[in-house]
Design an enzyme around this catalytic site. Structure first.
Site, PDB file in Angstrom:
ATOM      1  N   ASN A  82      -2.182  19.555   1.233  1.00 19.31           N
ATOM      2  CA  ASN A  82      -3.247  18.777   1.865  1.00 19.31           C
ATOM      3  C   ASN A  82      -3.011  18.640   3.373  1.00 19.31           C
ATOM      4  OD1 ASN A  82      -4.016  16.031   3.010  1.00 19.31           O
ATOM      5  ND2 ASN A  82      -5.377  16.117   1.263  1.00 19.31           N
ATOM      6  N   LYS A  88       5.125   2.155  -2.986  1.00 17.95           N
ATOM      7  CA  LYS A  88       5.113   3.580  -3.368  1.00 17.95           C
ATOM      8  C   LYS A  88       5.353   3.691  -4.858  1.00 17.95           C
ATOM      9  CE  LYS A  88       4.563   7.527  -1.203  1.00 17.95           C
ATOM     10  NZ  LYS A  88       3.821   7.799   0.036  1.00 17.95           N
ATOM     11  N   SER A 118      -7.386   5.346   4.221  1.00 20.02           N
ATOM     12  CA  SER A 118      -7.296   4.606   2.953  1.00 20.02           C
ATOM     13  C   SER A 118      -7.688   3.145   3.179  1.00 20.02           C
ATOM     14  CB  SER A 118      -5.869   4.648   2.396  1.00 20.02           C
ATOM     15  OG  SER A 118      -5.693   5.763   1.566  1.00 20.02           O
ATOM     16  N   THR A 163      -4.913  12.542   7.053  1.00 16.11           N
ATOM     17  CA  THR A 163      -3.522  12.599   7.515  1.00 16.11           C
ATOM     18  C   THR A 163      -3.389  13.637   8.626  1.00 16.11           C
ATOM     19  OG1 THR A 163      -2.767  11.942   5.337  1.00 16.11           O
ATOM     20  CG2 THR A 163      -1.146  13.024   6.753  1.00 16.11           C
ATOM     21  N   LYS A 219       0.863  -1.191   0.000  1.00 15.65           N
ATOM     22  CA  LYS A 219       0.000   0.000   0.000  1.00 15.65           C
ATOM     23  C   LYS A 219       0.890   1.228   0.000  1.00 15.65           C
ATOM     24  CE  LYS A 219      -4.109   1.905   0.687  1.00 15.65           C
ATOM     25  NZ  LYS A 219      -3.835   2.748  -0.476  1.00 15.65           N
TER      26      LYS A 219
HETATM   27  P1  NAD Z   1       0.743  18.525  -1.230  1.00 15.90           P
HETATM   28  O1  NAD Z   1       1.270  18.413  -2.593  1.00 15.90           O
HETATM   29  O2  NAD Z   1      -0.724  18.727  -1.055  1.00 15.90           O
HETATM   30  O3  NAD Z   1       1.489  19.726  -0.458  1.00 15.90           O
HETATM   31  C1  NAD Z   1       2.868  19.864  -0.385  1.00 15.90           C
HETATM   32  C2  NAD Z   1       3.140  21.271   0.121  1.00 15.90           C
HETATM   33  O4  NAD Z   1       4.529  21.420   0.398  1.00 15.90           O
HETATM   34  C3  NAD Z   1       2.773  22.361  -0.862  1.00 15.90           C
HETATM   35  O5  NAD Z   1       2.145  23.431  -0.162  1.00 15.90           O
HETATM   36  C4  NAD Z   1       4.137  22.841  -1.377  1.00 15.90           C
HETATM   37  O6  NAD Z   1       4.122  24.194  -1.784  1.00 15.90           O
HETATM   38  C5  NAD Z   1       4.954  22.650  -0.116  1.00 15.90           C
HETATM   39  N1  NAD Z   1       6.394  22.646  -0.338  1.00 15.90           N
HETATM   40  C6  NAD Z   1       7.097  22.043  -1.319  1.00 15.90           C
HETATM   41  N2  NAD Z   1       8.411  22.328  -1.172  1.00 15.90           N
HETATM   42  C7  NAD Z   1       8.513  23.114  -0.085  1.00 15.90           C
HETATM   43  C8  NAD Z   1       9.600  23.750   0.571  1.00 15.90           C
HETATM   44  N3  NAD Z   1      10.836  23.600   0.127  1.00 15.90           N
HETATM   45  N4  NAD Z   1       9.338  24.508   1.673  1.00 15.90           N
HETATM   46  C9  NAD Z   1       8.077  24.645   2.130  1.00 15.90           C
HETATM   47  N5  NAD Z   1       7.009  24.076   1.553  1.00 15.90           N
HETATM   48  C10 NAD Z   1       7.234  23.325   0.460  1.00 15.90           C
HETATM   49  O7  NAD Z   1       1.252  17.252  -0.457  1.00 15.90           O
HETATM   50  P2  NAD Z   1       0.677  16.580   0.859  1.00 15.90           P
HETATM   51  O8  NAD Z   1      -0.237  15.493   0.455  1.00 15.90           O
HETATM   52  O9  NAD Z   1       0.215  17.612   1.819  1.00 15.90           O
HETATM   53  O10 NAD Z   1       2.004  15.898   1.410  1.00 15.90           O
HETATM   54  C11 NAD Z   1       2.953  16.614   2.187  1.00 15.90           C
HETATM   55  C12 NAD Z   1       3.812  15.615   2.936  1.00 15.90           C
HETATM   56  O11 NAD Z   1       2.961  14.777   3.718  1.00 15.90           O
HETATM   57  C13 NAD Z   1       4.628  14.663   2.041  1.00 15.90           C
HETATM   58  O12 NAD Z   1       5.830  14.346   2.701  1.00 15.90           O
HETATM   59  C14 NAD Z   1       3.743  13.440   1.959  1.00 15.90           C
HETATM   60  O13 NAD Z   1       4.487  12.276   1.633  1.00 15.90           O
HETATM   61  C15 NAD Z   1       3.212  13.426   3.376  1.00 15.90           C
HETATM   62  N6  NAD Z   1       2.000  12.641   3.534  1.00 15.90           N
HETATM   63  C16 NAD Z   1       0.841  12.998   2.908  1.00 15.90           C
HETATM   64  C17 NAD Z   1      -0.282  12.202   3.075  1.00 15.90           C
HETATM   65  C18 NAD Z   1      -1.599  12.574   2.465  1.00 15.90           C
HETATM   66  O14 NAD Z   1      -2.573  11.847   2.713  1.00 15.90           O
HETATM   67  N7  NAD Z   1      -1.714  13.646   1.722  1.00 15.90           N
HETATM   68  C19 NAD Z   1      -0.225  11.051   3.863  1.00 15.90           C
HETATM   69  C20 NAD Z   1       0.965  10.727   4.510  1.00 15.90           C
HETATM   70  C21 NAD Z   1       2.077  11.543   4.331  1.00 15.90           C
END
Ligand code: NAD
Length: 421
Positions: free
Chosen positions: A219, A105, A350, A189, A69
């Protein structure tokens, strides 16, 4: 600078956890390497009639505890090492939460913001065409990750159904509700991390109103800001990929989210929100009780960890703190709630989505929230107890908790003493 990879650095945590447990060497040998990683190129037609090729991967790291997953990331800097490391973390995350899954992944090396919507759809469908024999409801179940979303999952699910001639919503999670998505997946999350902090607030010294700084406003970051704001906390700083803003008496979160949804960057909204623009790197150093990295991996390193003033770091991002930086934070008495626990709310809902798809019976939002809260609190409490009993960091405790479960499952497939005898 050493030439070890992100995966080498991630494996340090496995070795550390193993040193606390009496486990068979077979277990470590199995978990040190990804089971399989497929690399391909996606050739798609662009709107101007030309064709363009994009590198893509899918990794199934370990499936001892169930089908693999893990999300699919669309990012210009994606690499095979990153995909495999994220899949390794998913293996441990699913085990921490006791979900019946292994870890996987995927990624495409692309800047999705440079694509039109129709190009993005063709790319998403091409990904599913390439990996249709890798994925499956009982084999490997993708989900959204950085720069992918419910719409993309919907296209991919549709493509899978066309290829297989079936309707199999459980092949992918994070789908639109209309295609079998679960209520509560969009903020899961952030909500999981929020429940965790609230449950352990007293132990963490975070009772009452807190100040919060959030790195990354996508997100995970936005929904955490919203939940924490509604719970009476002050969001004093946020950043995105283009800049950071700071307002010690608290930002107007609703207006920030509205602006982001309209395609604006946080720094562009500073003036109207009465906030100061600060260098992105300074975000982690602002005065706040809680720091929430919610952007990308390895953002907190030996170079900046010492500047952190927060009491607690909640890792909503995957791998935001390097192993060396972790030591600095521990020495400073800062508690890190590690990614494999802190952001596990996403994969947990999920899992609920997959369960609902398979049973064909859907839960209401209240039930989703109640189940998520129960699981975050149960596993969070168990991890916290290990940290206290063994006098180890919460990260080590989470790895010990997960490794114990993985080892039991791997050993159930045949142990070294049995075969040696
Ligand atoms: P997303 O694409 O919705 O948001 C990512 C954010 O990070 C954006 O606002 C982007 O502008 C910002 N960003 C990118 N580079 C940056 C930097 N150098 N400095 C500051 N901000 C920066 O992604 P997401 O889904 O929110 O995921 C964010 C993190 O959370 C990732 O590491 C992802 O693997 C992890 N995550 C997400 C989920 C999920 O369900 N969405 C679940 C588990 C883990």
């Amino acid at each position: 600078m050493t030439d070890d990879t992100l995966l080498d650095r991630a494996l340090i945590r496995l070795e550390e956890a193993a040193s606390h447990l009496q486990i068979d060497q077979d277990v470590i040998e199995k978990l040190k390497y990804p089971r399989e990683t497929t690399k391909t190129r996606l050739l798609i037609r662009m709107d101007d009639g030309s064709r363009k090729s994009f590198l893509a991967w899918r990794c199934r790291y370990d499936d001892t505890r169930g089908p693999t997953k893990g999300g699919i990331r669309f990012h210009p800097d994606s690499t095979i090492e990153e995909v495999e490391t994220l899949a390794f973390w998913m293996t441990f995350k699913c085990a921490v939460m006791n979900l019946p899954y292994g870890g996987g992944k995927g990624a495409v090396r692309v800047d999705p913001h440079a694509l039109s919507k129709t190009e993005l759809e063709r790319l998403s469908r091409a990904y599913m065409q390439a990996f249709a024999s890798t994925v499956g409801p009982d084999r490997d179940i993708p989900a959204p990750d950085v720069y992918t979303n419910a719409m993309i999952m919907g296209w991919m699910a549709d493509e899978y159904n066309q290829i297989t001639g079936s309707v199999s919503p459980a092949v992918i999670t994070g789908k639109p509700i209309a295609l079998g998505g679960s209520l509560g997946r969009n903020d899961a999350t952030a909500r999981g991390g929020f429940y965790l902090v609230r449950h352990l607030a007293q132990e963490l010294g975070l009772s009452g109103s807190r100040t919060v700084a959030i790195q990354g406003f996508g997100n995970a970051g936005q929904f955490f800001a919203q939940l924490a704001d509604e719970d009476g906390n002050k969001i004093v700083a946020v950043s995105d990929s283009t800049g950071a803003i700071h307002k010690p008496d608290g930002l107007d979160v609703a207006r920030l989210i509205e602006g982001k949804n309209a395609g604006r960057h946080v720094a562009d909204m500073a003036a109207e929100l009465g906030a100061a623009v600060i260098p992105s790197d300074d975000l982690i150093a602002v005065d706040a009780d809680l720091l929430v990295p919610a952007a990308l991996e390895e953002m907190i390193t030996v170079d900046n960890a010492a500047s952190i003033k927060a009491k607690v770091v909640l890792e909503l991002a995957n791998g935001p703190v390097t192993a060396e930086a972790d030591k600095i934070l521990t020495d400073k008495g800062i508690v890190v709630l590690p990614d494999i626990l802190a952001n596990a709310g996403g994969v947990t809902v999920s899992y609920f989505e997959w369960v609902q798809n398979r049973q064909g019976f859907y839960w209401d939002l209240e039930e989703i929230h109640a189940r998520l809260k129960k699981m975050m609190e149960r596993e969070g409490r168990a991890v916290w107890a290990i940290a206290q009993d063994r006098s180890v960091s919460v990260r080590s405790a989470a790895y010990i908790h997960a490794l114990g479960r993985l080892a039991t499952a791997i050993e159930a497939h045949g142990t070294q003493p049995f075969f040696a005898g």
